[in-house]
Design an enzyme around this catalytic site. Structure first.
Site, mmCIF file in Angstrom:
data_model
loop_
_atom_site.group_PDB
_atom_site.id
_atom_site.type_symbol
_atom_site.label_atom_id
_atom_site.label_comp_id
_atom_site.label_asym_id
_atom_site.label_seq_id
_atom_site.Cartn_x
_atom_site.Cartn_y
_atom_site.Cartn_z
ATOM 1 N N ASP A 105 0.747 -1.480 0.006
ATOM 2 C CA ASP A 105 -0.249 -0.133 0.383
ATOM 3 C C ASP A 105 1.197 0.904 0.372
ATOM 4 O O ASP A 105 0.614 1.993 -1.078
ATOM 5 C CB ASP A 105 -1.111 -0.437 1.589
ATOM 6 C CG ASP A 105 -2.044 0.925 1.248
ATOM 7 O OD1 ASP A 105 -2.265 1.545 0.674
ATOM 8 O OD2 ASP A 105 -1.522 2.036 2.382
ATOM 9 N N ASP A 108 4.703 0.626 4.152
ATOM 10 C CA ASP A 108 4.619 -0.322 5.312
ATOM 11 C C ASP A 108 4.476 -1.617 4.178
ATOM 12 O O ASP A 108 4.850 -1.818 2.159
ATOM 13 C CB ASP A 108 2.826 -0.423 5.562
ATOM 14 C CG ASP A 108 2.043 -0.375 4.882
ATOM 15 O OD1 ASP A 108 1.999 -0.308 3.932
ATOM 16 O OD2 ASP A 108 0.837 0.300 5.938
ATOM 17 N N TYR A 256 -7.817 2.853 9.014
ATOM 18 C CA TYR A 256 -7.084 3.119 8.278
ATOM 19 C C TYR A 256 -7.332 3.064 6.341
ATOM 20 O O TYR A 256 -7.121 4.252 6.245
ATOM 21 C CB TYR A 256 -5.639 2.156 7.323
ATOM 22 C CG TYR A 256 -5.066 1.225 9.143
ATOM 23 C CD1 TYR A 256 -3.681 1.790 9.188
ATOM 24 C CD2 TYR A 256 -5.842 0.538 9.118
ATOM 25 C CE1 TYR A 256 -3.234 1.810 10.123
ATOM 26 C CE2 TYR A 256 -5.073 0.084 11.050
ATOM 27 C CZ TYR A 256 -3.572 0.444 11.365
ATOM 28 O OH TYR A 256 -2.914 0.636 12.299
ATOM 29 N N GLU A 499 5.530 9.929 3.847
ATOM 30 C CA GLU A 499 5.204 8.947 3.033
ATOM 31 C C GLU A 499 4.448 8.619 2.116
ATOM 32 O O GLU A 499 3.287 9.097 1.796
ATOM 33 C CB GLU A 499 4.445 7.709 3.844
ATOM 34 C CG GLU A 499 4.062 6.353 3.611
ATOM 35 C CD GLU A 499 3.465 5.693 4.738
ATOM 36 O OE1 GLU A 499 3.282 4.219 4.380
ATOM 37 O OE2 GLU A 499 2.628 6.017 5.455
#
Length: 526
Positions: A105, A108, A256, A499
């Site tokens: 994703d 991670d 999430y 990220e």
């Protein structure tokens, strides 16, 4: 007496000259206004085949495409990322499924089905609209291969009509580890939706991904295309028949990727299925009562992994703009087009309806987390609508008492892309690997750990906390982006800004592909 008479004559002639000048001026102004109005109503030229390449966007596209390779799970084929290797090989084995492919994703090692399916849908859309422009810089095959890596996973994740595996891995366990994906040893549990635990939005988004991808492969691999379409139809039926939010039925996923509703995904999927099949029942589904209930007609929304309404509005606008057969008189389609233009009017900075949600530097800015998703997605839609207008010879759209040409929409799209690529107060590219200055401390496990390092689940956190730049470049990653005040903290611990996500990559690939060069839009995907 003679002098007085002569003076009066001069005044008279002066008045005549002034009046004549005013009359002539009015005539000239009237002619000019008519000419301006005529030019406003004159369509801009239709682009032909792909023209001259804009090197900046071409180079950026080649870089952006590589992040899909960075994120791949499974047994890698023709691996071009030197610091990546095989990983997730046993994913799905507990249910005797091969879920080894797909993509991680973000920074991670989770495979979240909802945003991953959105990645596939947007990448498919980009290929369908701009495949010729991708090909002009030798990126079409790369895009198709990346798409198939995802759809292979989605096919295997749908082993039965009413069963869809939507997650691989436990996010709580995964986020307690900092290690390279090639070294993972933790259990990778599976999460599914089914008739007892429905998840309409994720099933419908996966149906949209399968339907759109079936169009991409229709010519090159008709058998694979048929397989995708079969799954798309089954998943749409499942999503529609067994309605329920996956966020409510599986509360842990809400941490999430919480869904704010499933109506938009149903309309999005039905729209893609109509394009893929020509079956009018799907169009009627999207434009009839379901459209009235879920489409947010007249209320502009932000296009994202969670809300697909703006995307559906633009996608269905192509039917009315291009005069598709059998759709004249469909009032629902008219509402979609009006709503799409409402979205565009909210984006253009000189529009009376322009959103105030933007930075001083002109970047659309909606959220602190992953701030760049919304401006890139918005710019992608603007570029699409601009090309639809050009190809359909639609000269302008009206935003209140202002009108805008296709070139105005393209100018906005370029402004957002240019900001991402470095035309911003920090003079920094947010696309990793592009330009001379880009983030060095990207929040990404694989990029942060040296290839030869030996780490377990927890001892790898020393690499998260290291003050050294990443030893590996997460090339092509689009990081979260700046705060509203246009600052950016380049820190590996700053997942809010630093990220990258896989679905961001689909959006930036679509946007850059639209800007690489110009060409006329395809009027039909089939």
């Amino acid at each position: 007496m003679g002098k007085e008479s002569n003076s009066g004559g001069c005044v008279g002639w002066f008045l005549v000259v002034v009046i004549l000048a005013l009359v002539v001026g009015a005539v000239v102004y009237g002619i000019k206004k008519k000419m301006d109005d005529a030019n406003d109503n004159k369509p801009e030229p239709v682009p032909g085949p792909p023209g001259a390449i804009d090197k900046k966007y071409g180079d950026a596209l080649k870089i952006a495409m590589q992040f899909f390779d960075v994120q791949k799970s499974g047994k890698l084929v023709d691996n071009k990322i030197s610091w990546r290797g095989d990983s997730g090989i046993k994913d799905g084995s507990e249910e005797k499924l091969d879920l080894s492919k797909g993509m991680y994703d973000a920074g991670d090692h989770m495979k979240f089905g909802f945003p991953l399916a959105f990645t596939a849908t947007v990448l498919s859309w980009s290929i369908l609209e701009y495949g010729d422009q991708m090909a002009a810089v030798n990126q079409l095959e790369h895009a198709q291969d990346s798409l198939k890596w995802i759809t292979d996973f989605l096919i295997n994740a749908h082993p039965k009509d009413n069963v869809l595996y939507i997650q691989v891995g436990d996010p709580e366990t995964d986020h307690k580890c900092w290690e390279r994906p090639e070294k993972m040893k933790e259990k990778r549990p599976l999460t599914q939706v089914n008739t007892s635990v429905p998840g309409t939005e994720v099933a419908a988004e996966t149906a949209a991904a399968m339907a759109s991808a079936s169009l991409v492969f229709k010519t090159s691999d008709s058998s694979y295309s048929s397989t995708l379409l079969k799954h798309a139809k089954q998943l749409f039926t499942f999503a529609d028949k067994y309605k329920g939010s996956y966020s409510e039925n599986i509360p842990e996923v809400a941490t999430y990727y919480n869904s704010t509703g499933y109506g938009d995904e149903l309309l999005w999927a039905a729209s893609w299925l109509y394009h893929a099949t020509g079956d009018r029942s799907y169009l009627e589904y999207a434009t009839g009562e379901n459209g009235k209930e879920f489409a947010s007609w007249g209320s502009p929304t932000w296009f994202s992994w969670d809300n697909k309404n703006a995307g559906t509005q633009v996608l269905l606008s192509r039917l009315s703009l291009f005069g598709a057969k059998g759709v004249s008189g469909n009032s629902g389609l008219g509402n979609y087009r009006k709503s799409a233009e409402g979205v565009i009017c909210s984006l253009l900075p000189k529009s009376p309806y322009a959103t105030s949600s933007r930075t001083d530097g002109g970047l659309i800015w909606v959220s602190e987390w992953n701030a760049l998703q919304h401006p890139v997605a918005s710019a992608f839609l603007a570029a699409l609508y601009s090309d639809y207008m050009l190809t359909s010879q639609t000269p302008k759209i009206s935003c209140g008492d202002h009108s805008f040409k296709p070139s105005d929409l393209r100018k906005f799209a370029k402004s957002q892309a240019d900001y991402v690529l470095g035309k911003n107060p920090l003079k920094m590219s947010y696309l990793v690997g592009y330009g001379d200055k880009y983030p060095q401390y990207v929040h990404h496990r694989g990029a942060s750990i040296p290839v030869g390092a030996t780490t377990g689940c927890t001892d790898g956190f020393k690499w998260l906390d290291s003050t050294d730049p990443n030893p590996n470049v997460a090339v092509g990653g689009l990081v979260g982006g700046p705060f509203l005040n246009e600052t950016f903290i380049d820190s590996r611990n700053n997942s809010m800004q630093a990220e990258p996500t896989t679905y961001n990559s689909a959006l930036i690939v679509g946007l850059l592909s639209s800007l690489v060069t110009t060409s006329s839009a395809v009027k039909s995907f089939t």
